[in-house]
Design a protein around this motif. Structure first.
Motif, PDB file in Angstrom:
ATOM      1  N   ALA A 201      24.333  89.166  65.825  1.00  0.00           N
ATOM      2  CA  ALA A 201      22.948  90.385  65.171  1.00  0.00           C
ATOM      3  C   ALA A 201      21.828  90.306  64.885  1.00  0.00           C
ATOM      4  CB  ALA A 201      23.993  90.882  63.762  1.00  0.00           C
ATOM      5  N   PHE A 202      21.737  88.842  63.837  1.00  0.00           N
ATOM      6  CA  PHE A 202      19.794  88.252  63.976  1.00  0.00           C
ATOM      7  C   PHE A 202      19.384  88.352  65.573  1.00  0.00           C
ATOM      8  CE2 PHE A 202      17.594  84.268  63.979  1.00  0.00           C
ATOM      9  CZ  PHE A 202      16.854  84.646  63.287  1.00  0.00           C
ATOM     10  N   TRP A 203      20.161  87.703  66.794  1.00  0.00           N
ATOM     11  CA  TRP A 203      19.832  87.711  67.849  1.00  0.00           C
ATOM     12  C   TRP A 203      19.244  88.969  68.424  1.00  0.00           C
ATOM     13  CZ3 TRP A 203      16.467  84.298  68.167  1.00  0.00           C
ATOM     14  CH2 TRP A 203      16.695  82.800  67.877  1.00  0.00           C
ATOM     15  N   GLY A 204      20.443  90.099  68.165  1.00  0.00           N
ATOM     16  CA  GLY A 204      20.233  91.577  68.826  1.00  0.00           C
ATOM     17  C   GLY A 204      19.302  92.328  67.884  1.00  0.00           C
ATOM     18  N   ARG A 205      18.192  91.539  66.349  1.00  0.00           N
ATOM     19  CA  ARG A 205      17.037  92.314  65.677  1.00  0.00           C
ATOM     20  C   ARG A 205      15.790  91.722  66.525  1.00  0.00           C
ATOM     21  NH1 ARG A 205      20.995  90.899  60.829  1.00  0.00           N
ATOM     22  NH2 ARG A 205      19.350  89.159  60.645  1.00  0.00           N
ATOM     23  N   VAL A 206      16.450  90.655  66.764  1.00  0.00           N
ATOM     24  CA  VAL A 206      15.276  89.537  67.667  1.00  0.00           C
ATOM     25  C   VAL A 206      14.832  90.175  68.653  1.00  0.00           C
ATOM     26  CG1 VAL A 206      14.523  87.501  68.790  1.00  0.00           C
ATOM     27  CG2 VAL A 206      15.735  87.492  66.204  1.00  0.00           C
ATOM     28  N   ARG A 207      16.056  90.898  69.220  1.00  0.00           N
ATOM     29  CA  ARG A 207      15.283  91.372  71.363  1.00  0.00           C
ATOM     30  C   ARG A 207      14.515  92.715  71.009  1.00  0.00           C
ATOM     31  NH1 ARG A 207      20.684  88.186  71.700  1.00  0.00           N
ATOM     32  NH2 ARG A 207      21.646  89.799  71.066  1.00  0.00           N
ATOM     33  N   ASP A 208      15.943  93.467  70.109  1.00  0.00           N
ATOM     34  CA  ASP A 208      15.134  94.611  69.966  1.00  0.00           C
ATOM     35  C   ASP A 208      13.452  94.456  69.123  1.00  0.00           C
ATOM     36  OD1 ASP A 208      17.912  95.762  70.634  1.00  0.00           O
ATOM     37  OD2 ASP A 208      17.936  96.102  68.596  1.00  0.00           O
ATOM     38  N   ARG A 209      13.549  93.689  68.495  1.00  0.00           N
ATOM     39  CA  ARG A 209      11.834  93.989  68.044  1.00  0.00           C
ATOM     40  C   ARG A 209      11.114  93.499  68.623  1.00  0.00           C
ATOM     41  NH1 ARG A 209      12.888  91.489  62.582  1.00  0.00           N
ATOM     42  NH2 ARG A 209      13.283  89.485  64.215  1.00  0.00           N
TER      43      ARG A 209
END
Length: 105
Positions: free
Chosen positions: A93-101
Motif C-alpha cells: 500500500a505504501f509503495w502504491g501511494r508513492v507511485r500514485d503521487r
C-alpha cells in the motif's frame, strides 16, 4: 512496538521509538539527530523505519511545536501498528501511494 524479542527485527526500530519518546519529552532532537537519521535511512531493513524516521526528521528540523510533533508521532504509531499486523500489505500500500503521487494522481 518493542522489537527486541524478534531476532529478525530491524535494530533501528527500537532506536526510532526511543528517539520519538525523547523528542516528545524534551522538545528537541538528540545531539546526534542528523547522523542517526542518515545512518537509519542508509541501513534500515523495515520500510516502517524509513517512514517513521522521515516523520521524526520533518518534525525535528522545524521549531518545536507540540501539536505538530504529536501529530507526526500519532501518524507513525498508526502506520507502525498497521505495518506490524501485515508488513507485506503495508509495504504494498505504501509503495502504491508513492507511485500514485509520482504519477501526479
Amino acid at each position: 512496538m518493542d522489537s527486541s524479542t524478534d531476532e529478525s527485527a530491524d535494530p533501528f526500530r527500537d532506536q526510532l521509538d526511543a528517539r520519538w519518546a525523547a523528542y516528545l519529552s524534551t522538545g528537541r532532537p538528540a545531539d546526534d539527530h542528523e547522523q542517526w537519521v542518515a545512518a537509519a535511512l542508509a541501513s534500515y531493513r523495515d520500510e516502517i523505519v524509513h517512514y517513521g524516521a522521515q516523520l521524526l526528521n520533518d518534525a525535528a528540523i522545524r521549531p518545536w511545536d507540540a501539536e505538530t510533533a504529536q501529530a507526526g508521532f500519532a501518524e507513525y504509531q498508526a502506520e507502525a501498528l498497521s505495518y506490524d499486523a501485515d508488513p507485506a500489505q503495508w509495504e504494498s500500500a505504501f509503495w502504491g501511494r508513492v507511485r500514485d503521487r509520482a504519477a501526479g494522481q
